[in-house]
Design a protein around this motif. Structure first.
Motif, PDB file in Angstrom:
ATOM      1  N   ASP A   1       0.834  -1.199   0.000  1.00  0.00           N
ATOM      2  CA  ASP A   1       0.000   0.000   0.000  1.00  0.00           C
ATOM      3  C   ASP A   1       0.871   1.252   0.000  1.00  0.00           C
ATOM      4  OD1 ASP A   1      -2.664   1.243   0.180  1.00  0.00           O
ATOM      5  OD2 ASP A   1      -2.064   1.797   2.219  1.00  0.00           O
ATOM      6  N   ALA A   2       1.913   1.246   0.830  1.00  0.00           N
ATOM      7  CA  ALA A   2       2.815   2.400   0.895  1.00  0.00           C
ATOM      8  C   ALA A   2       3.532   2.609  -0.439  1.00  0.00           C
ATOM      9  CB  ALA A   2       3.820   2.208   2.027  1.00  0.00           C
ATOM     10  N   ASP A   3       3.990   1.520  -1.059  1.00  0.00           N
ATOM     11  CA  ASP A   3       4.626   1.633  -2.377  1.00  0.00           C
ATOM     12  C   ASP A   3       3.655   2.228  -3.389  1.00  0.00           C
ATOM     13  OD1 ASP A   3       6.960   0.520  -1.379  1.00  0.00           O
ATOM     14  OD2 ASP A   3       6.618  -1.454  -2.271  1.00  0.00           O
ATOM     15  N   ASN A   4       2.433   1.747  -3.396  1.00  0.00           N
ATOM     16  CA  ASN A   4       1.424   2.237  -4.349  1.00  0.00           C
ATOM     17  C   ASN A   4       1.066   3.693  -4.123  1.00  0.00           C
ATOM     18  OD1 ASN A   4       1.236  -0.191  -5.701  1.00  0.00           O
ATOM     19  ND2 ASN A   4      -0.433  -0.952  -4.421  1.00  0.00           N
ATOM     20  N   LYS A   5       1.224   4.162  -2.908  1.00  0.00           N
ATOM     21  CA  LYS A   5       0.890   5.547  -2.594  1.00  0.00           C
ATOM     22  C   LYS A   5       2.117   6.457  -2.614  1.00  0.00           C
ATOM     23  CE  LYS A   5      -3.378   4.466  -0.366  1.00  0.00           C
ATOM     24  NZ  LYS A   5      -3.503   3.369  -1.288  1.00  0.00           N
ATOM     25  N   GLY A   6       3.266   5.922  -2.991  1.00  0.00           N
ATOM     26  CA  GLY A   6       4.467   6.731  -3.153  1.00  0.00           C
ATOM     27  C   GLY A   6       5.217   7.063  -1.875  1.00  0.00           C
ATOM     28  N   PHE A   7       4.977   6.343  -0.803  1.00  0.00           N
ATOM     29  CA  PHE A   7       5.734   6.558   0.430  1.00  0.00           C
ATOM     30  C   PHE A   7       7.075   5.854   0.313  1.00  0.00           C
ATOM     31  CE2 PHE A   7       1.416   7.229   1.979  1.00  0.00           C
ATOM     32  CZ  PHE A   7       1.565   8.297   2.837  1.00  0.00           C
ATOM     33  N   GLY A   8       8.147   6.553   0.653  1.00  0.00           N
ATOM     34  CA  GLY A   8       9.481   5.971   0.604  1.00  0.00           C
ATOM     35  C   GLY A   8       9.695   4.946   1.710  1.00  0.00           C
ATOM     36  N   ARG A   9      10.758   4.190   1.560  1.00  0.00           N
ATOM     37  CA  ARG A   9      11.075   3.128   2.517  1.00  0.00           C
ATOM     38  C   ARG A   9      11.327   3.684   3.916  1.00  0.00           C
ATOM     39  NH1 ARG A   9      12.738  -2.316   1.186  1.00  0.00           N
ATOM     40  NH2 ARG A   9      11.887  -1.932  -0.862  1.00  0.00           N
ATOM     41  N   ALA A  10      11.958   4.858   4.002  1.00  0.00           N
ATOM     42  CA  ALA A  10      12.245   5.447   5.315  1.00  0.00           C
ATOM     43  C   ALA A  10      10.957   5.769   6.082  1.00  0.00           C
ATOM     44  CB  ALA A  10      13.091   6.709   5.164  1.00  0.00           C
ATOM     45  N   VAL A  11       9.920   6.144   5.377  1.00  0.00           N
ATOM     46  CA  VAL A  11       8.631   6.411   6.018  1.00  0.00           C
ATOM     47  C   VAL A  11       7.959   5.098   6.415  1.00  0.00           C
ATOM     48  CG1 VAL A  11       6.306   7.352   5.640  1.00  0.00           C
ATOM     49  CG2 VAL A  11       8.311   8.582   4.784  1.00  0.00           C
ATOM     50  N   GLN A  12       8.118   4.080   5.609  1.00  0.00           N
ATOM     51  CA  GLN A  12       7.465   2.793   5.857  1.00  0.00           C
ATOM     52  C   GLN A  12       8.043   2.041   7.049  1.00  0.00           C
ATOM     53  OE1 GLN A  12       7.249   0.293   2.351  1.00  0.00           O
ATOM     54  NE2 GLN A  12       7.175   2.085   1.018  1.00  0.00           N
ATOM     55  N   LEU A  13       9.356   2.114   7.227  1.00  0.00           N
ATOM     56  CA  LEU A  13      10.029   1.285   8.230  1.00  0.00           C
ATOM     57  C   LEU A  13       9.458   1.400   9.641  1.00  0.00           C
ATOM     58  CD1 LEU A  13      13.738   1.316   7.053  1.00  0.00           C
ATOM     59  CD2 LEU A  13      12.120  -0.584   6.990  1.00  0.00           C
ATOM     60  N   PRO A  14       9.151   2.581  10.138  1.00  0.00           N
ATOM     61  CA  PRO A  14       8.574   2.635  11.488  1.00  0.00           C
ATOM     62  C   PRO A  14       7.229   1.900  11.596  1.00  0.00           C
ATOM     63  CG  PRO A  14       9.339   4.805  10.827  1.00  0.00           C
ATOM     64  CD  PRO A  14       9.440   3.922   9.621  1.00  0.00           C
ATOM     65  N   PHE A  15       6.412   1.979  10.552  1.00  0.00           N
ATOM     66  CA  PHE A  15       5.122   1.300  10.582  1.00  0.00           C
ATOM     67  C   PHE A  15       5.297  -0.214  10.492  1.00  0.00           C
ATOM     68  CE2 PHE A  15       4.353   5.545   8.968  1.00  0.00           C
ATOM     69  CZ  PHE A  15       3.395   5.973   9.864  1.00  0.00           C
ATOM     70  N   LEU A  16       6.258  -0.642   9.687  1.00  0.00           N
ATOM     71  CA  LEU A  16       6.544  -2.070   9.608  1.00  0.00           C
ATOM     72  C   LEU A  16       7.072  -2.580  10.950  1.00  0.00           C
ATOM     73  CD1 LEU A  16       8.116  -2.320   6.041  1.00  0.00           C
ATOM     74  CD2 LEU A  16       5.799  -2.977   6.755  1.00  0.00           C
ATOM     75  N   PHE A  17       7.965  -1.824  11.572  1.00  0.00           N
ATOM     76  CA  PHE A  17       8.503  -2.229  12.870  1.00  0.00           C
ATOM     77  C   PHE A  17       7.393  -2.292  13.921  1.00  0.00           C
ATOM     78  CE2 PHE A  17      10.405  -1.300  17.015  1.00  0.00           C
ATOM     79  CZ  PHE A  17      11.249  -2.397  17.118  1.00  0.00           C
ATOM     80  N   LEU A  18       6.536  -1.279  13.949  1.00  0.00           N
ATOM     81  CA  LEU A  18       5.435  -1.284  14.910  1.00  0.00           C
ATOM     82  C   LEU A  18       4.477  -2.444  14.655  1.00  0.00           C
ATOM     83  CD1 LEU A  18       4.630   2.506  15.255  1.00  0.00           C
ATOM     84  CD2 LEU A  18       5.364   0.961  17.083  1.00  0.00           C
ATOM     85  N   THR A  19       4.262  -2.786  13.401  1.00  0.00           N
ATOM     86  CA  THR A  19       3.388  -3.909  13.075  1.00  0.00           C
ATOM     87  C   THR A  19       4.030  -5.216  13.519  1.00  0.00           C
ATOM     88  OG1 THR A  19       2.453  -2.664  11.238  1.00  0.00           O
ATOM     89  CG2 THR A  19       2.122  -5.056  11.217  1.00  0.00           C
ATOM     90  N   LEU A  20       5.332  -5.349  13.340  1.00  0.00           N
ATOM     91  CA  LEU A  20       6.039  -6.536  13.817  1.00  0.00           C
ATOM     92  C   LEU A  20       5.944  -6.658  15.335  1.00  0.00           C
ATOM     93  CD1 LEU A  20       8.084  -8.912  13.636  1.00  0.00           C
ATOM     94  CD2 LEU A  20       9.897  -7.184  13.658  1.00  0.00           C
ATOM     95  N   MET A  21       6.136  -5.564  16.031  1.00  0.00           N
ATOM     96  CA  MET A  21       6.212  -5.607  17.492  1.00  0.00           C
ATOM     97  C   MET A  21       4.846  -5.547  18.181  1.00  0.00           C
ATOM     98  SD  MET A  21       9.332  -6.124  17.767  1.00  0.00           S
ATOM     99  CE  MET A  21       9.491  -6.113  19.521  1.00  0.00           C
ATOM    100  N   ALA A  22       3.903  -4.838  17.589  1.00  0.00           N
ATOM    101  CA  ALA A  22       2.593  -4.636  18.228  1.00  0.00           C
ATOM    102  C   ALA A  22       1.539  -4.485  17.143  1.00  0.00           C
ATOM    103  CB  ALA A  22       2.633  -3.411  19.133  1.00  0.00           C
TER     104      ALA A  22
END
Length: 147
Positions: free
Chosen positions: A104-125
Protein backbone atom coordinates in the motif's frame (compact mmCIF):
# COMPACT_ATOMS: atom_id res chain seq x y z
CA UNK A 1 6.81 -32.39 20.48
CA UNK A 2 9.60 -29.96 21.08
CA UNK A 3 7.52 -26.78 21.38
CA UNK A 4 10.57 -24.63 22.07
CA UNK A 5 12.14 -25.68 18.79
CA UNK A 6 8.92 -25.13 16.83
CA UNK A 7 8.59 -21.69 18.41
CA UNK A 8 12.17 -20.75 17.47
CA UNK A 9 11.85 -22.01 13.90
CA UNK A 10 8.60 -20.10 13.35
CA UNK A 11 10.04 -16.98 14.95
CA UNK A 12 13.24 -16.95 12.90
CA UNK A 13 11.29 -17.85 9.76
CA UNK A 14 9.03 -14.83 10.24
CA UNK A 15 11.94 -12.50 11.06
CA UNK A 16 13.72 -13.54 7.85
CA UNK A 17 10.71 -12.49 5.79
CA UNK A 18 10.24 -9.27 7.76
CA UNK A 19 13.85 -8.38 6.93
CA UNK A 20 13.23 -9.23 3.29
CA UNK A 21 10.11 -7.07 3.29
CA UNK A 22 11.84 -4.15 4.97
CA UNK A 23 15.18 -4.09 3.14
CA UNK A 24 15.10 -6.10 -0.10
CA UNK A 25 14.08 -4.53 -3.42
CA UNK A 26 10.32 -4.97 -3.73
CA UNK A 27 9.90 -6.70 -7.03
CA UNK A 28 7.30 -9.36 -7.75
CA UNK A 29 9.66 -12.16 -6.66
CA UNK A 30 10.29 -10.58 -3.26
CA UNK A 31 6.62 -9.92 -2.63
CA UNK A 32 5.72 -13.45 -3.72
CA UNK A 33 8.40 -14.89 -1.46
CA UNK A 34 7.03 -12.99 1.54
CA UNK A 35 3.47 -14.04 0.73
CA UNK A 36 4.02 -17.69 -0.15
CA UNK A 37 7.22 -18.75 1.60
CA UNK A 38 6.56 -16.51 4.59
CA UNK A 39 2.85 -16.03 5.27
CA UNK A 40 1.61 -19.19 3.53
CA UNK A 41 3.99 -21.51 5.37
CA UNK A 42 3.21 -19.91 8.74
CA UNK A 43 -0.50 -20.36 7.97
CA UNK A 44 0.16 -23.99 7.00
CA UNK A 45 2.00 -24.63 10.28
CA UNK A 46 -0.86 -23.05 12.21
CA UNK A 47 -3.46 -25.07 10.31
CA UNK A 48 -1.66 -28.36 10.94
CA UNK A 49 -1.19 -27.58 14.63
CA UNK A 50 -4.72 -26.41 15.31
CA UNK A 51 -6.19 -29.36 13.41
CA UNK A 52 -4.02 -31.64 15.53
CA UNK A 53 -5.13 -29.93 18.74
CA UNK A 54 -8.81 -30.03 17.83
CA UNK A 55 -8.74 -33.69 16.80
CA UNK A 56 -6.62 -34.75 19.76
CA UNK A 57 -3.74 -35.89 17.55
CA UNK A 58 -1.34 -33.32 19.02
CA UNK A 59 -1.02 -32.76 22.76
CA UNK A 60 -0.50 -29.07 23.55
CA UNK A 61 1.38 -30.11 26.67
CA UNK A 62 -0.94 -28.63 29.27
CA UNK A 63 -4.10 -29.07 31.24
CA UNK A 64 -7.01 -28.67 28.84
CA UNK A 65 -8.48 -25.35 27.85
CA UNK A 66 -10.90 -24.15 25.21
CA UNK A 67 -11.86 -21.10 23.15
CA UNK A 68 -15.21 -20.61 24.91
CA UNK A 69 -14.11 -18.63 27.96
CA UNK A 70 -11.28 -16.42 29.11
CA UNK A 71 -10.24 -19.09 31.60
CA UNK A 72 -10.19 -21.69 28.83
CA UNK A 73 -8.02 -19.51 26.59
CA UNK A 74 -5.68 -18.79 29.51
CA UNK A 75 -5.27 -22.53 30.03
CA UNK A 76 -4.47 -22.98 26.33
CA UNK A 77 -1.83 -20.23 26.38
CA UNK A 78 -0.34 -21.64 29.60
CA UNK A 79 0.51 -24.85 27.73
CA UNK A 80 3.70 -24.86 25.59
CA UNK A 81 1.80 -26.01 22.51
CA UNK A 82 -0.97 -23.48 23.02
CA UNK A 83 1.46 -20.60 23.41
CA UNK A 84 3.37 -21.74 20.31
CA UNK A 85 0.13 -22.01 18.35
CA UNK A 86 -0.93 -18.54 19.46
CA UNK A 87 2.47 -17.11 18.57
CA UNK A 88 2.40 -18.61 15.07
CA UNK A 89 -1.07 -17.09 14.66
CA UNK A 90 0.36 -13.65 15.51
CA UNK A 91 3.39 -14.15 13.28
CA UNK A 92 1.29 -15.09 10.25
CA UNK A 93 -1.22 -12.26 10.57
CA UNK A 94 1.34 -9.60 11.46
CA UNK A 95 3.52 -10.57 8.48
CA UNK A 96 0.50 -10.50 6.17
CA UNK A 97 -0.43 -7.07 7.56
CA UNK A 98 3.14 -5.85 7.09
CA UNK A 99 3.07 -7.06 3.49
CA UNK A 100 -0.17 -5.16 2.89
CA UNK A 101 1.26 -2.00 4.47
CA UNK A 102 4.42 -2.23 2.34
CA UNK A 103 2.48 -2.74 -0.89
CA UNK A 104 0.00 0.00 0.00
CA UNK A 105 2.82 2.40 0.90
CA UNK A 106 4.63 1.63 -2.38
CA UNK A 107 1.42 2.24 -4.35
CA UNK A 108 0.89 5.55 -2.59
CA UNK A 109 4.47 6.73 -3.15
CA UNK A 110 5.73 6.56 0.43
CA UNK A 111 9.48 5.97 0.60
CA UNK A 112 11.08 3.13 2.52
CA UNK A 113 12.24 5.45 5.32
CA UNK A 114 8.63 6.41 6.02
CA UNK A 115 7.46 2.79 5.86
CA UNK A 116 10.03 1.29 8.23
CA UNK A 117 8.57 2.63 11.49
CA UNK A 118 5.12 1.30 10.58
CA UNK A 119 6.54 -2.07 9.61
CA UNK A 120 8.50 -2.23 12.87
CA UNK A 121 5.44 -1.28 14.91
CA UNK A 122 3.39 -3.91 13.08
CA UNK A 123 6.04 -6.54 13.82
CA UNK A 124 6.21 -5.61 17.49
CA UNK A 125 2.59 -4.64 18.23
CA UNK A 126 0.55 -5.56 15.14
CA UNK A 127 -2.64 -3.52 15.56
CA UNK A 128 -0.71 -0.41 16.66
CA UNK A 129 1.33 -0.36 13.45
CA UNK A 130 -1.75 -0.97 11.32
CA UNK A 131 -3.77 1.67 13.18
CA UNK A 132 -1.10 4.33 12.69
CA UNK A 133 -0.58 3.36 9.04
CA UNK A 134 -4.32 3.72 8.38
CA UNK A 135 -4.16 7.26 9.75
CA UNK A 136 -1.05 8.26 7.76
CA UNK A 137 -2.23 6.78 4.45
CA UNK A 138 -5.64 8.44 4.52
CA UNK A 139 -4.76 11.73 2.80
CA UNK A 140 -2.98 10.06 -0.13
CA UNK A 141 -5.71 7.44 -0.43
CA UNK A 142 -8.30 10.20 -0.83
CA UNK A 143 -6.17 12.01 -3.43
CA UNK A 144 -5.68 8.78 -5.40
CA UNK A 145 -9.39 8.01 -5.24
CA UNK A 146 -10.20 11.36 -6.89
CA UNK A 147 -7.90 10.75 -9.87
Amino acid sequence: MNWGMIYLIANYWAIAFWLLLAFAPRGPKTLSAVLYAGVFLLCLAYTVLIAGFLTGGIDPGGAGGDFLSLEGVMKLFAAPGGATLGWIHYLAFDLFTGLWIARDADNKGFGRAVQLPFLFLTLMAGPVGLFLWLIVRERRARVQAKT
